[in-house]
Design a protein around this motif. Structure first.
Motif, PDB file in Angstrom:
ATOM      1  N   GLY A  38      -4.588  96.193  58.273  1.00  0.00           N
ATOM      2  CA  GLY A  38      -5.406  97.412  57.564  1.00  0.00           C
ATOM      3  C   GLY A  38      -6.304  96.579  56.483  1.00  0.00           C
ATOM      4  N   GLU A  39      -6.361  95.358  56.565  1.00  0.00           N
ATOM      5  CA  GLU A  39      -7.359  94.675  55.520  1.00  0.00           C
ATOM      6  C   GLU A  39      -8.520  93.929  56.217  1.00  0.00           C
ATOM      7  N   CYS A  40      -9.409  93.948  55.384  1.00  0.00           N
ATOM      8  CA  CYS A  40     -10.817  93.383  55.912  1.00  0.00           C
ATOM      9  C   CYS A  40     -11.146  91.858  55.235  1.00  0.00           C
ATOM     10  N   ILE A  41     -11.771  91.195  55.910  1.00  0.00           N
ATOM     11  CA  ILE A  41     -12.069  89.722  55.699  1.00  0.00           C
ATOM     12  C   ILE A  41     -13.406  89.562  54.759  1.00  0.00           C
ATOM     13  N   ASN A  42     -13.014  88.924  53.761  1.00  0.00           N
ATOM     14  CA  ASN A  42     -14.229  88.404  52.838  1.00  0.00           C
ATOM     15  C   ASN A  42     -14.961  87.233  53.257  1.00  0.00           C
ATOM     16  N   ARG A  47      -5.909  84.506  49.662  1.00  0.00           N
ATOM     17  CA  ARG A  47      -5.966  83.720  50.861  1.00  0.00           C
ATOM     18  C   ARG A  47      -4.756  84.111  51.826  1.00  0.00           C
ATOM     19  N   TYR A  48      -5.102  84.149  53.056  1.00  0.00           N
ATOM     20  CA  TYR A  48      -4.060  84.425  53.942  1.00  0.00           C
ATOM     21  C   TYR A  48      -4.203  83.694  55.301  1.00  0.00           C
ATOM     22  N   LEU A  64      -9.210  87.397  51.911  1.00  0.00           N
ATOM     23  CA  LEU A  64      -9.245  88.833  52.021  1.00  0.00           C
ATOM     24  C   LEU A  64     -10.125  89.514  50.848  1.00  0.00           C
ATOM     25  N   GLU A  65     -10.597  90.792  51.140  1.00  0.00           N
ATOM     26  CA  GLU A  65     -11.554  91.350  50.108  1.00  0.00           C
ATOM     27  C   GLU A  65     -10.959  91.150  48.702  1.00  0.00           C
TER      28      GLU A  65
END
Length: 192
Positions: free
Chosen positions: A137-141, A20-21, A15-16
């Motif tokens: 509500g999260e963006c991926i890095n 790690r997810y 994630l940004e």
């Protein structure tokens, strides 16, 4: 037809914020009915993105269920699949792969939320684009691993346009049989 489409989606990501997810498969499978993944673009570049997609062969959809989007665009990716992209005024872009709207089965599926297809299609039309996980509500890095979801087209696809033409003809025949057209060559002209 028997054509299949494999949708690749993020499974393990960073994630940004650097965490790690692992995206639960149950969340990914919600893509059958909801958008799990979205592309985020600058809201002031929404019009530019839509114009760019239209230049790449996307067309305005007709008879689409409106979800509040500013633009609803579709493009056939290959028979019988089309990519449907919805662009919202807040800069979120939802996309799904579905049976082309030329077939009755477009109404019943299958369809699935996809992300890489829209992300790539938007390349060059916005100053930035991010893949986000809508429920979080999260963006991926960074994407560490993908998962493939296989969609199978119905064995028999029914084009709806010939059905509408045939039904219209069948409805018009009784009406036209009761209407008498004037005999153009007969005694309907003045001066005879």
């Amino acid at each position: 037809m028997g054509s299949k489409y494999i949708a690749y989606l993020p499974r393990y990501v960073r994630l940004e914020d650097g965490r790690r997810y692992g995206i639960p498969l149950s969340m990914i499978m919600r893509g059958l009915r909801d958008s799990v993944f979205v592309v985020r673009i600058p809201s002031d570049e929404v019009d530019d993105a839509a114009i760019g997609l239209i230049r790449r062969g996307f067309k305005q959809t007709s008879l689409a269920l409106n979800k509040g989007e500013l633009y609803s665009l579709a493009k056939r990716v290959y028979e019988p699949w089309e990519l449907h992209v919805r662009i919202f005024n807040n800069g979120y872009v939802e996309s799904e792969i579905e049976v082309d709207r030329d077939y009755l089965q477009h109404l019943t599926g299958p369809r699935f939320n996809v992300i890489y297809e829209a992300y790539e299609a938007l390349k060059g039309f916005t100053s930035y684009r991010r893949i986000c996980i809508k429920p979080l509500g999260e963006c991926i890095n960074d994407v560490i691993e993908n998962v493939g979801i296989e969609l199978r087209a119905p064995r028999v696809l029914i084009p709806w346009k010939p059905l509408v033409a045939a039904a219209s003809s069948m409805l018009l025949i009784p009406i036209l049989s009761k209407v008498q057209l004037p005999n153009i060559l007969g005694n309907g002209f003045a001066g005879q």
